[in-house]
Design a protein around this motif. Structure first.
Motif, PDB file in Angstrom:
ATOM      1  N   LYS A  22       0.826  -1.217   0.000  1.00 18.58           N
ATOM      2  CA  LYS A  22       0.000   0.000   0.000  1.00 18.58           C
ATOM      3  C   LYS A  22       0.853   1.256   0.000  1.00 18.58           C
ATOM      4  CE  LYS A  22      -1.623   1.609   3.961  1.00 18.58           C
ATOM      5  NZ  LYS A  22      -1.593   2.959   4.528  1.00 18.58           N
ATOM      6  N   ASN A  23       1.804   1.335   0.910  1.00 14.64           N
ATOM      7  CA  ASN A  23       2.519   2.598   1.076  1.00 14.64           C
ATOM      8  C   ASN A  23       3.484   2.890  -0.069  1.00 14.64           C
ATOM      9  OD1 ASN A  23       1.033   3.184   3.310  1.00 14.64           O
ATOM     10  ND2 ASN A  23       2.567   2.474   4.788  1.00 14.64           N
ATOM     11  N   ARG A  93      -3.303   9.836   4.046  1.00 13.55           N
ATOM     12  CA  ARG A  93      -1.982  10.412   4.271  1.00 13.55           C
ATOM     13  C   ARG A  93      -1.227  10.588   2.943  1.00 13.55           C
ATOM     14  NH1 ARG A  93      -0.661  13.328   8.157  1.00 13.55           N
ATOM     15  NH2 ARG A  93       1.567  13.600   8.238  1.00 13.55           N
ATOM     16  N   GLY A  94      -1.360   9.571   2.095  1.00 17.36           N
ATOM     17  CA  GLY A  94      -0.556   9.540   0.871  1.00 17.36           C
ATOM     18  C   GLY A  94      -0.875  10.662  -0.096  1.00 17.36           C
ATOM     19  N   ILE A 119      -2.483   8.556  14.920  1.00 17.80           N
ATOM     20  CA  ILE A 119      -1.529   7.779  15.714  1.00 17.80           C
ATOM     21  C   ILE A 119      -0.495   8.693  16.355  1.00 17.80           C
ATOM     22  CG2 ILE A 119      -1.779   5.575  14.525  1.00 17.80           C
ATOM     23  CD1 ILE A 119       0.431   6.340  12.639  1.00 17.80           C
ATOM     24  N   SER A 121       0.947  13.160  16.500  1.00 15.73           N
ATOM     25  CA  SER A 121       1.028  14.353  15.668  1.00 15.73           C
ATOM     26  C   SER A 121       1.843  13.986  14.423  1.00 15.73           C
ATOM     27  CB  SER A 121       1.675  15.494  16.445  1.00 15.73           C
ATOM     28  OG  SER A 121       3.057  15.490  16.235  1.00 15.73           O
ATOM     29  N   PRO A 123       3.371  15.997  11.645  1.00 14.21           N
ATOM     30  CA  PRO A 123       3.697  17.237  10.940  1.00 14.21           C
ATOM     31  C   PRO A 123       4.251  16.959   9.542  1.00 14.21           C
ATOM     32  CG  PRO A 123       5.359  16.741  12.606  1.00 14.21           C
ATOM     33  CD  PRO A 123       4.291  15.707  12.748  1.00 14.21           C
ATOM     34  N   VAL A 124       4.264  18.016   8.708  1.00 11.63           N
ATOM     35  CA  VAL A 124       4.834  17.883   7.352  1.00 11.63           C
ATOM     36  C   VAL A 124       6.001  18.858   7.173  1.00 11.63           C
ATOM     37  CG1 VAL A 124       2.798  16.934   6.185  1.00 11.63           C
ATOM     38  CG2 VAL A 124       3.019  19.404   6.431  1.00 11.63           C
ATOM     39  N   ASP A 125       6.585  19.278   8.310  1.00 16.24           N
ATOM     40  CA  ASP A 125       7.659  20.276   8.221  1.00 16.24           C
ATOM     41  C   ASP A 125       8.847  19.800   7.394  1.00 16.24           C
ATOM     42  OD1 ASP A 125       7.805  18.514  10.572  1.00 16.24           O
ATOM     43  OD2 ASP A 125       9.716  19.497  10.951  1.00 16.24           O
ATOM     44  N   GLN A 126       9.156  18.504   7.435  1.00 16.00           N
ATOM     45  CA  GLN A 126      10.315  18.012   6.679  1.00 16.00           C
ATOM     46  C   GLN A 126      10.033  17.978   5.174  1.00 16.00           C
ATOM     47  OE1 GLN A 126      13.315  17.568   8.297  1.00 16.00           O
ATOM     48  NE2 GLN A 126      12.029  18.470   9.901  1.00 16.00           N
ATOM     49  N   HIS A 127       8.782  17.761   4.820  1.00 13.89           N
ATOM     50  CA  HIS A 127       8.395  17.827   3.396  1.00 13.89           C
ATOM     51  C   HIS A 127       8.609  19.271   2.922  1.00 13.89           C
ATOM     52  CE1 HIS A 127       5.675  14.070   3.681  1.00 13.89           C
ATOM     53  NE2 HIS A 127       6.059  14.314   4.912  1.00 13.89           N
ATOM     54  N   VAL A 161      14.297  14.345  10.964  1.00  3.41           N
ATOM     55  CA  VAL A 161      13.809  13.054  11.461  1.00  3.41           C
ATOM     56  C   VAL A 161      13.751  12.110  10.255  1.00  3.41           C
ATOM     57  CG1 VAL A 161      12.376  13.870  13.389  1.00  3.41           C
ATOM     58  CG2 VAL A 161      11.402  13.765  11.115  1.00  3.41           C
ATOM     59  N   GLY A 165       7.541   9.601   4.449  1.00  2.00           N
ATOM     60  CA  GLY A 165       6.783  10.513   3.590  1.00  2.00           C
ATOM     61  C   GLY A 165       7.659  11.606   3.010  1.00  2.00           C
ATOM     62  N   ILE A 327       8.279   5.864  17.243  1.00  2.00           N
ATOM     63  CA  ILE A 327       8.007   6.646  16.020  1.00  2.00           C
ATOM     64  C   ILE A 327       6.822   7.599  16.208  1.00  2.00           C
ATOM     65  CG2 ILE A 327       7.607   6.542  13.515  1.00  2.00           C
ATOM     66  CD1 ILE A 327      10.164   5.051  14.239  1.00  2.00           C
ATOM     67  N   PHE A 328       5.690   7.053  16.671  1.00  2.00           N
ATOM     68  CA  PHE A 328       4.482   7.874  16.850  1.00  2.00           C
ATOM     69  C   PHE A 328       4.067   7.870  18.326  1.00  2.00           C
ATOM     70  CE2 PHE A 328       4.062   6.593  12.334  1.00  2.00           C
ATOM     71  CZ  PHE A 328       4.031   7.867  11.773  1.00  2.00           C
ATOM     72  N   ARG A 371      -3.706  -0.340  11.620  1.00  2.00           N
ATOM     73  CA  ARG A 371      -2.938  -1.512  12.070  1.00  2.00           C
ATOM     74  C   ARG A 371      -3.471  -2.050  13.392  1.00  2.00           C
ATOM     75  NH1 ARG A 371      -1.206  -2.518   7.104  1.00  2.00           N
ATOM     76  NH2 ARG A 371      -0.277  -0.652   6.229  1.00  2.00           N
TER      77      ARG A 371
HETATM   78  C1  EPZ Z   1       4.435   6.392   6.721  1.00  2.00           C
HETATM   79  O1  EPZ Z   1       3.812   7.491   7.364  1.00  2.00           O
HETATM   80  C2  EPZ Z   1       3.350   5.375   6.531  1.00  2.00           C
HETATM   81  N1  EPZ Z   1       2.270   5.976   5.765  1.00  2.00           N
HETATM   82  C3  EPZ Z   1       2.839   4.908   7.901  1.00  2.00           C
HETATM   83  O2  EPZ Z   1       1.957   3.857   7.663  1.00  2.00           O
HETATM   84  C4  EPZ Z   1       3.996   4.400   8.737  1.00  2.00           C
HETATM   85  O3  EPZ Z   1       3.532   4.150  10.039  1.00  2.00           O
HETATM   86  C5  EPZ Z   1       5.108   5.435   8.798  1.00  2.00           C
HETATM   87  O4  EPZ Z   1       5.491   5.849   7.457  1.00  2.00           O
HETATM   88  C6  EPZ Z   1       6.367   4.936   9.502  1.00  2.00           C
HETATM   89  O5  EPZ Z   1       6.868   3.810   8.835  1.00  2.00           O
HETATM   90  C7  EPZ Z   1       2.367   6.109   4.448  1.00  2.00           C
HETATM   91  O6  EPZ Z   1       3.336   5.681   3.831  1.00  2.00           O
HETATM   92  C8  EPZ Z   1       1.233   6.736   3.748  1.00  2.00           C
HETATM   93  P1  EPZ Z   1       6.969   9.300   8.656  1.00  2.00           P
HETATM   94  P2  EPZ Z   1       4.518   8.895   7.354  1.00  2.00           P
HETATM   95  O7  EPZ Z   1       7.020  10.572   7.914  1.00  2.00           O
HETATM   96  O8  EPZ Z   1       5.243   9.062   6.071  1.00  2.00           O
HETATM   97  C9  EPZ Z   1       7.856  12.531  12.084  1.00  2.00           C
HETATM   98  C10 EPZ Z   1       0.002   2.606   7.919  1.00  2.00           C
HETATM   99  O9  EPZ Z   1      -0.601   2.057   8.878  1.00  2.00           O
HETATM  100  N2  EPZ Z   1       7.768  13.566  11.025  1.00  2.00           N
HETATM  101  O10 EPZ Z   1       8.002   8.257   8.357  1.00  2.00           O
HETATM  102  O11 EPZ Z   1       3.493   9.891   7.756  1.00  2.00           O
HETATM  103  C11 EPZ Z   1       6.516  11.887  12.380  1.00  2.00           C
HETATM  104  O12 EPZ Z   1       5.756  12.667  13.258  1.00  2.00           O
HETATM  105  C12 EPZ Z   1       0.593   3.964   8.106  1.00  2.00           C
HETATM  106  O13 EPZ Z   1       0.127   2.089   6.792  1.00  2.00           O
HETATM  107  C13 EPZ Z   1       8.065  14.866  11.314  1.00  2.00           C
HETATM  108  O14 EPZ Z   1       8.378  15.218  12.443  1.00  2.00           O
HETATM  109  O15 EPZ Z   1       5.545   8.669   8.534  1.00  2.00           O
HETATM  110  C14 EPZ Z   1       6.950  10.564  12.942  1.00  2.00           C
HETATM  111  O16 EPZ Z   1       7.261  10.716  14.307  1.00  2.00           O
HETATM  112  C15 EPZ Z   1       0.303   4.564   9.423  1.00  2.00           C
HETATM  113  N3  EPZ Z   1       7.997  15.805  10.290  1.00  2.00           N
HETATM  114  C16 EPZ Z   1       8.221  10.230  12.183  1.00  2.00           C
HETATM  115  O17 EPZ Z   1       8.667  11.469  11.635  1.00  2.00           O
HETATM  116  C17 EPZ Z   1       7.667  15.461   9.016  1.00  2.00           C
HETATM  117  O18 EPZ Z   1       7.638  16.340   8.153  1.00  2.00           O
HETATM  118  C18 EPZ Z   1       8.066   9.228  11.054  1.00  2.00           C
HETATM  119  O19 EPZ Z   1       7.003   9.632  10.193  1.00  2.00           O
HETATM  120  C19 EPZ Z   1       7.374  14.120   8.733  1.00  2.00           C
HETATM  121  C20 EPZ Z   1       7.428  13.173   9.746  1.00  2.00           C
END
Ligand code: EPZ
Length: 430
Positions: A22-23, A93-94, A119, A121, A123-127, A161, A165, A327-328, A371
């Protein structure tokens, strides 16, 4: 309202085929609009999340043809809009991958901020940091991520981090930029690698995906391609845990065992037998589980998306287990529901302290996210009596034919729509 009714007590036995990731599919479907030729993608899982992405592609004007249930053809040459702001897109999310793809190709994008599972907060700050480093102006306006650039130029981006995404989004935004981009502290998840391989099959030049540093040499355009998505690591892991928790014997087919190593090793540690072949994995469990410690980490660590499933298993282990979610911060919301089934778990901050119990007993519970929802269904399969799971739309976001696949393994589970259906389910016995 749809629910799952589950009667526990059956040892799952048989074979199950795993679908596409999926992801990875979410990133790949968005990336497909970046070519002005046909891109054919196979092994796309048929899920509400992927179907929302497909509808979004259509609403942007892309040519989209569903060849069969798991194959889709996309041509981005007909795209007429760079704005995505509808109710569907806000739920997943995607959707943020459209920001990277549209910005990369058209130098402008306006995409509603993403939803997804609650699950913690998210954020999308890194994007945003990545897009800005490439030269884009990025603002959040009226709930949308609004991005524009005169031109995009390669850059060094250090992610504060490790983010799946942000890594995928910056790859999408930079494949057509001028010059070289380096993403440092990149996520290494299999789906990150799959999106990179997909973009390379369209003519992008991405090296190092799967390591900490990804190098992207901008190319002037992307071309048509034919690509098949990798198997879903988390769907496979969920069936591995379902086999273990129900003390079953299941051959899980169409998997990449390397992607499952952290799960395999924990299952062996708690007393399961796991046999790997080229593209299958067999999980057998008959002995009581031993307690252990688990900490979720970015890949190749133990996946956060498998945390609720391992907690369900450890809830039935002998002794005290400790699971740390790194992670979350809000990913133990399901523990209250598991407690209704008889689990003895205390959550302190990001740690769950699990005192194993000898059995779960059926109850009415609610899926709080994707999940955790799947993990609660599996707990129901191991519980004495009937468990009813509400809010199953979460589960259906990420597991294709979940009920059918479990039934094929012998599970007594049905999707029900009314109290009458539940009554019928309660009355019938296998
Ligand atoms: C992806 O989410 C997956 N979703 C999630 O799957 C998965 O749990 C997660 O990666 C971790 O593996 C998709 O791919 C659509 P991250 P994503 O950015 O990309 C922090 C499922 O059940 N962060 O790797 O949103 C964030 O808060 C889902 O299929 C920032 O601080 O996760 C987290 O603590 C749920 N700033 C950590 O990084 C940002 O700009 C990892 O998040 C981005 C993230």
């Amino acid at each position: 309202m749809e629910q799952y009714a589950v009667r526990g007590g059956v040892h799952l036995v048989g074979e199950v085929e795993i679908g596409g990731a999926k992801n990875a599919a979410l990133g790949i479907l968005a990336g497909a609009l970046m070519a002005d030729e046909i891109v054919e993608i196979e092994n796309v899982p048929d899920l509400s999340d992927t179907n929302i992405m497909i509808d979004a592609l259509k609403s942007l004007g892309a040519y989209v043809e569903k060849v069969d249930r798991h194959t889709v053809r996309i041509n981005g040459s007909t795209v007429t809009s760079s704005v995505l702001d509808n109710d569907g897109i806000k739920k997943i999310r995607g959707s943020y991958y459209f920001a990277g793809a549209l910005l990369g190709k058209y130098h402008e994008a306006e995409v509603a901020l993403p939803g997804g599972c609650n699950i913690g907060s998210r954020p999308v700050d890194q994007h945003i940091k990545g897009f800005r480093a490439l030269g884009a102006d990025v603002e959040i306006e009226h709930g949308c991520l609004v991005c524009s650039a005169k031109k995009l130029e390669g850059s060094h981006i250090y992610l504060d981090v490790v983010s799946v995404g942000a890594t995928i989004n910056v790859m999408l935004a930079s494949v057509l930029a001028d010059g070289q981009t380096y993403i440092e502290n990149a996520a290494k998840e299999p789906h990150v690698v799959d999106v990179a391989n997909f973009l390379n099959s369209m003519g992008a030049s991405i090296k190092g995906a799967g390591t900490d540093v990804i190098r992207i040499k901008g190319v002037s355009k992307l071309h048509g391609a034919h690509y098949s998505i990798i198997p879903d690591q988390i769907e496979a892991g969920t069936f591995m845990l379902a086999a273990a928790i129900t003390k079953g014997d299941v051959l899980i087919k169409n998997v990449i065992p390397k992607h499952l190593e952290s799960i395999t090793s924990k299952l062996k540690e708690i007393g399961c037998d796991v046999n790997e072949e080229d593209d299958t994995i067999r999980v057998m469990a008959s002995r009581p589980f031993r307690h252990t410690q688990v900490k979720t980490l970015p890949y190749p660590g133990f996946p956060t998306d498998m945390q609720p499933q391992i907690v369900v298993a450890l809830g039935l282990a002998e002794g005290t287990s400790i699971v740390t979610e790194s992670i979350f911060e809000n990913r133990f919301r399901y523990v209250d529901e598991l407690t209704r089934l008889g689990a003895n778990i205390r959550v302190e901050g990001n740690t769950a302290i699990i005192e194993g119990v000898s059995k779960y007993t059926g109850a009415n519970i609610v899926a709080p996210d994707l999940r955790a929802g799947a993990a609660l269904v599996v707990a129901g399969l191991a519980a004495e009596g009937v468990t009813v799971v509400d809010d199953i739309f979460y589960v259906e976001r990420g597991y294709e034919d979940f009920v059918e696949k479990l039934r094929n393994l012998g599970a007594d589970i049905e999707k029900i729509e009314s109290p009458r259906d539940l009554q019928k389910f309660r009355l019938h016995a296998v």
